[in-house]
Design an enzyme around this catalytic site. Structure first.
Site, PDB file in Angstrom:
ATOM      1  N   LYS A  39       0.382  -0.879  -0.154  1.00  0.00           N
ATOM      2  CA  LYS A  39      -0.195  -0.156   0.220  1.00  0.00           C
ATOM      3  C   LYS A  39       1.192   1.347   0.062  1.00  0.00           C
ATOM      4  O   LYS A  39       1.818   1.063   0.623  1.00  0.00           O
ATOM      5  CB  LYS A  39      -1.251  -0.204   0.978  1.00  0.00           C
ATOM      6  CG  LYS A  39      -0.013   0.274   2.508  1.00  0.00           C
ATOM      7  CD  LYS A  39      -1.278  -0.314   3.789  1.00  0.00           C
ATOM      8  CE  LYS A  39       0.090  -0.119   5.072  1.00  0.00           C
ATOM      9  NZ  LYS A  39      -1.019   0.660   6.230  1.00  0.00           N
ATOM     10  N   TYR A 269      15.728  30.538   6.414  1.00  0.00           N
ATOM     11  CA  TYR A 269      13.768  31.709   7.654  1.00  0.00           C
ATOM     12  C   TYR A 269      14.072  31.210   8.323  1.00  0.00           C
ATOM     13  O   TYR A 269      13.958  30.432   9.115  1.00  0.00           O
ATOM     14  CB  TYR A 269      12.721  30.650   6.541  1.00  0.00           C
ATOM     15  CG  TYR A 269      12.027  31.032   5.036  1.00  0.00           C
ATOM     16  CD1 TYR A 269      12.654  31.570   4.232  1.00  0.00           C
ATOM     17  CD2 TYR A 269      12.486  29.441   4.241  1.00  0.00           C
ATOM     18  CE1 TYR A 269      11.934  32.248   3.309  1.00  0.00           C
ATOM     19  CE2 TYR A 269      11.731  29.733   3.260  1.00  0.00           C
ATOM     20  CZ  TYR A 269      12.049  30.658   2.346  1.00  0.00           C
ATOM     21  OH  TYR A 269      12.474  30.750   1.255  1.00  0.00           O
TER      22      TYR A 269
HETATM   23  N1  PLP Z   1      -1.780  -5.376   8.242  1.00  0.00           N
HETATM   24  C1  PLP Z   1      -2.845  -4.356   8.064  1.00  0.00           C
HETATM   25  C2  PLP Z   1      -3.831  -4.430   7.889  1.00  0.00           C
HETATM   26  C3  PLP Z   1      -2.088  -2.913   7.904  1.00  0.00           C
HETATM   27  O1  PLP Z   1      -2.536  -1.761   7.751  1.00  0.00           O
HETATM   28  C4  PLP Z   1      -0.413  -2.942   7.925  1.00  0.00           C
HETATM   29  C5  PLP Z   1       0.529  -1.488   7.875  1.00  0.00           C
HETATM   30  O2  PLP Z   1       0.115  -0.751   8.756  1.00  0.00           O
HETATM   31  C6  PLP Z   1       0.050  -3.873   8.218  1.00  0.00           C
HETATM   32  C7  PLP Z   1      -0.502  -4.935   7.889  1.00  0.00           C
HETATM   33  C8  PLP Z   1       1.766  -3.862   7.591  1.00  0.00           C
HETATM   34  O3  PLP Z   1       2.461  -3.655   9.191  1.00  0.00           O
HETATM   35  P1  PLP Z   1       4.016  -3.354   9.239  1.00  0.00           P
HETATM   36  O4  PLP Z   1       4.014  -2.465   7.998  1.00  0.00           O
HETATM   37  O5  PLP Z   1       4.061  -3.038  10.269  1.00  0.00           O
HETATM   38  O6  PLP Z   1       4.443  -4.545   8.546  1.00  0.00           O
END
Ligand code: PLP
Length: 377
Positions: A39, A269
């Site tokens: 993501k 700044y």
């Molecule tokens: N699963 C879900 C539902 C998540 O939202 C996330 C990320 O926030 C993860 C897994 C992965 O987490 P991490 O980056 O700590 O492995």
């Protein structure tokens, strides 16, 4: 020739490091499988190249928040099992069903998913989400029975398939806290209720990166790893290297200007920094529009093997380091400037920038903006 101008400022993404980290996490998770969480453009690393590298290295699932992110991966020709878990009432469930994207379902989505399946004349693939304590999405224990019952009915009608059951942990990065035990127990209870109702999911999943590395009892059939795949440590007191991980992103540019200034020269700044003696200032062409946090004055930049703190305010496009009195004025003009990298030779890391900004390493890499070209090696 000279340096490619498109790369004068870049986030270099080491796909070998991604593959190494996936193998390391798969080892920790085995016999559970690995879902690579890509993501937010793979936490800023580039979703499509990272997804491909992760699949090459043994990940068998991909995970994203939004259906739109999942569709982007499908459009790039990636056909691995793929879950999207965060929706709004205007999310395109029909496109998800048509593209064979698995849909996370906390409850309210169910009717819309079923409508999409009818429209597409194709069963939806869903993962039921239970909130075991994080207090974000997922059905509450009170609504879980009903959700499971309704899902089973629709499954019997051929409108959907419950492919997975999942939840998300709240404090796995703090292994000494007791709440993870409570979440595991609540998850087991939810699974038992679903099994009693006749659900037989392919994958039950709960663990994120810290749980994958520290809590085998959270692994179930599949772990969802983001941070660790990018080579970063989720634990306060442990470095990437101590966990056997290699940070995949290097943020670098070239020194844009060098100049000699007298003692007392104000910098950036607000003029909150003044040189104590005659010094050479180096201008670094990165700023908050590139995703470097404005509050991170003092963050490290390495030039010619030496690391300097940013002085004065970080501006939209640029920041300044003070090379001190010894540096010769123009000597480092055009030299490579590294904000963070894999830290292997004592260089600055995303963890250092997180400390300077009062945030976490997740945010440092994720917020590097599209203005910074990604270069894959
Ligand atoms: N699963 C879900 C539902 C998540 O939202 C996330 C990320 O926030 C993860 C897994 C992965 O987490 P991490 O980056 O700590 O492995």
């Amino acid at each position: 020739s000279g340096p490619d101008p498109r790369h004068e400022r870049s986030a270099v993404i080491d796909l070998d490091a991604i593959r190494h980290n996936v193998r390391r996490l798969a080892d920790a998770a085995s016999p559970a499988k690995v879902m690579a969480v890509v993501k937010a453009d793979a936490y800023g690393h580039g979703a499509v190249p990272v997804a491909r590298a992760a699949l090459q290295a043994g990940a068998s699932w991909l995970g994203v928040a939004h259906i739109s992110e999942a569709l982007g991966l499908r459009a790039a020709g990636i056909d691995a099992p793929l879950l999207a878990w965060l929706h709004t009432t205007d999310s395109n469930f029909g496109a998800a069903v048509a593209a064979g994207v698995d849909i996370g379902c906390s409850g309210w989505e169910l009717e819309r998913i079923v409508a999409a399946a009818r429209e597409q004349e194709r069963p939806a693939r869903i993962h039921l989400k239970v909130d075991t304590g994080l207090g974000r999405n997922g059905a509450t224990p009170e609504t879980w029975d009903r959700l499971v019952g309704e899902a089973v009915e629709y499954q019997d009608q051929g409108l959907l398939r419950v492919v997975g059951i999942f939840s998300h942990l709240a404090v796995a990065d703090e292994p000494e806290r007791p709440e993870t035990d409570q979440q595991v127990a609540a998850f087991r209870e939810a699974l038992a209720i679903a099994e009693d109702a006749g659900v037989d999911p392919e994958v039950r999943h709960l663990a994120n990166t810290p749980a994958t590395l520290s809590r085998p009892d959270t692994h179930f059939d599949l772990v969802r790893v983001g941070l660790g795949m990018y080579g970063l440590s989720p634990f306060e007191g442990q470095t990437s290297a101590e966990l056997g991980l290699r940070p995949a992103m290097t943020l670098r540019t070239l020194v844009s200007q060098c100049k000699e200034v007298p003692a007392g020269q104000g910098v950036s700044y607000g003029l909150h920094y003044r040189t104590r003696e005659a010094s050479t200032l180096a201008l670094i062409p990165m700023g908050y529009a590139d995703g470097v946090p404005r509050v991170a004055t003092g963050g490290p930049v390495r030039v010619a093997g030496k690391t300097y703190p940013v002085v004065g305010r970080i501006a939209m496009d640029q920041m300044v380091i003070d090379l001190g009195p010894e540096a010769s004025g123009a000597g480092l003009h055009g030299a490579e400037a590294e904000l963070f990298g894999d830290g292997s030779d004592g260089g600055p890391t995303a963890d250092d920038w997180a400390r300077a900004a009062g945030t976490i390493n997740y945010e440092i890499v994720t917020r590097i903006s599209p203005r910074v070209p990604r270069r894959f090696i």
